[in-house]
Design a protein around this motif. Structure first.
Motif, PDB file in Angstrom:
ATOM      1  N   GLY A  46       0.790  -1.229   0.000  1.00 56.14           N
ATOM      2  CA  GLY A  46       0.000   0.000   0.000  1.00 56.14           C
ATOM      3  C   GLY A  46       0.820   1.276   0.000  1.00 56.14           C
ATOM      4  O   GLY A  46       0.306   2.337   0.366  1.00 56.14           O
ATOM      5  N   HIS A  49      -0.637   4.342  -1.906  1.00 52.12           N
ATOM      6  CA  HIS A  49      -1.844   4.823  -1.239  1.00 52.12           C
ATOM      7  C   HIS A  49      -1.470   5.702  -0.044  1.00 52.12           C
ATOM      8  O   HIS A  49      -2.036   6.779   0.169  1.00 52.12           O
ATOM      9  CB  HIS A  49      -2.666   3.613  -0.795  1.00 52.12           C
ATOM     10  CG  HIS A  49      -3.955   3.977  -0.144  1.00 52.12           C
ATOM     11  ND1 HIS A  49      -5.003   4.524  -0.839  1.00 52.12           N
ATOM     12  CD2 HIS A  49      -4.347   3.912   1.154  1.00 52.12           C
ATOM     13  CE1 HIS A  49      -6.002   4.765  -0.008  1.00 52.12           C
ATOM     14  NE2 HIS A  49      -5.630   4.406   1.213  1.00 52.12           N
ATOM     15  N   LYS A  52      -0.194   9.052  -1.241  1.00 46.85           N
ATOM     16  CA  LYS A  52      -1.316   9.883  -1.693  1.00 46.85           C
ATOM     17  C   LYS A  52      -1.949  10.598  -0.499  1.00 46.85           C
ATOM     18  O   LYS A  52      -2.182  11.813  -0.511  1.00 46.85           O
ATOM     19  CB  LYS A  52      -2.353   8.989  -2.370  1.00 46.85           C
ATOM     20  CG  LYS A  52      -2.808   9.523  -3.709  1.00 46.85           C
ATOM     21  CD  LYS A  52      -3.814   8.563  -4.297  1.00 46.85           C
ATOM     22  CE  LYS A  52      -3.880   8.727  -5.797  1.00 46.85           C
ATOM     23  NZ  LYS A  52      -4.520   7.577  -6.433  1.00 46.85           N
TER      24      LYS A  52
END
Ligand code: UDP
Ligand code: MG
Length: 317
Positions: A46, A49, A52
């Motif tokens: 991840g 992610h 982000k």
């Protein structure tokens, strides 16, 4: 912008929030204008992610995501192309490098006049199987590159003057030799700073023991490119001539022995039983191959786009 922090990462999701908060704190305490460029080298966890999320909270955080895992060098190269800060700092994403070193590294570039400052993990928290080969590796790299003052070529924590990263090409696995690349590009003021090293907190190392084999092979390549990169004939021609000389002497010996054996009764000389005969054949063939390699090398250079690229330090018009 004062500083660009370039961070290559591959599956480091656990470390990212901590690392990013730490960098942010250091930058704010020192009033730097900055950007952090995370280069996600095709992570399958991840990581992106997380990045982000972080970038939504802090506009100084930028990111580039590769569609697959290319390696640390391509990640660094891409980050370098994007960096805008006057000083570019690279660090690993695994929290082994401390962002607290940033202000001093920045000062060494901007005030002490270094082109590149490399971290030196004097006390390292790595297993012995890594620290001992690393010592050997660095000794060889010092010798081959002629950069005698560096203890730790491959430290992930480094600082560069902006021009340096814009003028070097970090490809393959050449991140191990960035100081050598910088020196070849004409940036010879290379310094070192002792840095704190931590044991890896999360995840595991992304490089195996093959790093040392590949490291040595790459060093050979770099050495060759530096010395004969645009004049391959200088080495292959020399080797070829040497082989021809050996071949010529061997043929001469064969001819003399044959003449002697023809002229004398007691002494028989059989060409195919003579070591000189085989030596002359082998040496001639090898010599020819060296020459052909040299010619082909020259033809390739003749057509390479970079054959006339030079780093110009200054110009007065
Ligand atoms: N890394 C990367 N691509 C790769 C391998 C590693 O971007 O293919 C990153 C990794 O996520 C880390 C840094 O390069 O941020 C150094 O890797 P690692 O900590 O595994 O190396 P070590 O500290 O064992 O030398
Ligand atoms: Mg590490």
């Amino acid at each position: 912008m004062d500083i660009s922090v370039v961070i290559p990462l591959y599956n480091e999701e656990e470390s990212l929030p901590e690392l990013s908060a730490w960098i942010e704190r250091v930058m704010e305490e020192n009033h730097f204008s900055y950007e952090v460029i995370f280069v996600d080298d095709g992570s399958t966890d991840g990581s992106f992610h997380k990045i982000k999320k972080l970038s939504e909270k802090n506009p100084n955080i930028k990111a580039i995501r590769f569609s697959r895992n290319y390696g640390k060098s391509p990640a660094l190269h891409t980050g370098f192309r994007a960096a805008q800060g006057d000083v570019v700092i690279t660090m690993d994403a695994d929290l082994q490098d401390s962002p607290d070193e940033i202000p001093e590294l920045y000062r060494m570039i901007t005030q002490d006049g270094y082109d590149l400052v490399s971290g030196w993990k004097k006390k390292r928290y790595d297993p012995l199987s890594k620290t001992i080969p690393t010592k050997l590796f660095n000794a060889t790299a010092r010798k081959v590159s002629g950069i005698k003052n560096l203890h730790d070529f491959n430290c992930g924590l480094k600082a560069y003057r902006k021009q340096v990263v814009k003028n070097i090409e970090v490809y393959g696995d050449m991140h191990r030799y960035i100081p050598y690349l910088a020196k070849n590009a004409g940036f010879g003021r290379i310094g070192e700073k002792e840095v704190k090293h931590q044991a890896r907190k999360y995840g595991h190392t992304k490089f195996g023991l093959d790093r040392f084999v590949n490291g040595y092979l790459d060093l050979g390549t770099l050495w060759f490119q530096t010395k004969f990169g645009v004049k391959p004939m200088h080495i292959f021609g020399l080797l070829g001539s040497f082989m021809f000389l050996i071949g010529f002497l061997a043929v001469l010996t064969v001819i003399i022995l044959k003449i002697v054996s023809v002229c004398s009764y007691g002494f028989n000389f059989y060409l195919t039983k003579s070591v000189y005969f085989y030596l002359s054949l082998a040496a001639m063939i090898m010599g020819l191959q060296f020459f052909l390699t040299g010619f082909i090398g020259e033809l390739i250079i003749r057509n390479s786009a970079e054959r006339n690229e030079y780093q110009i330090a200054e110009r007065i018009d």
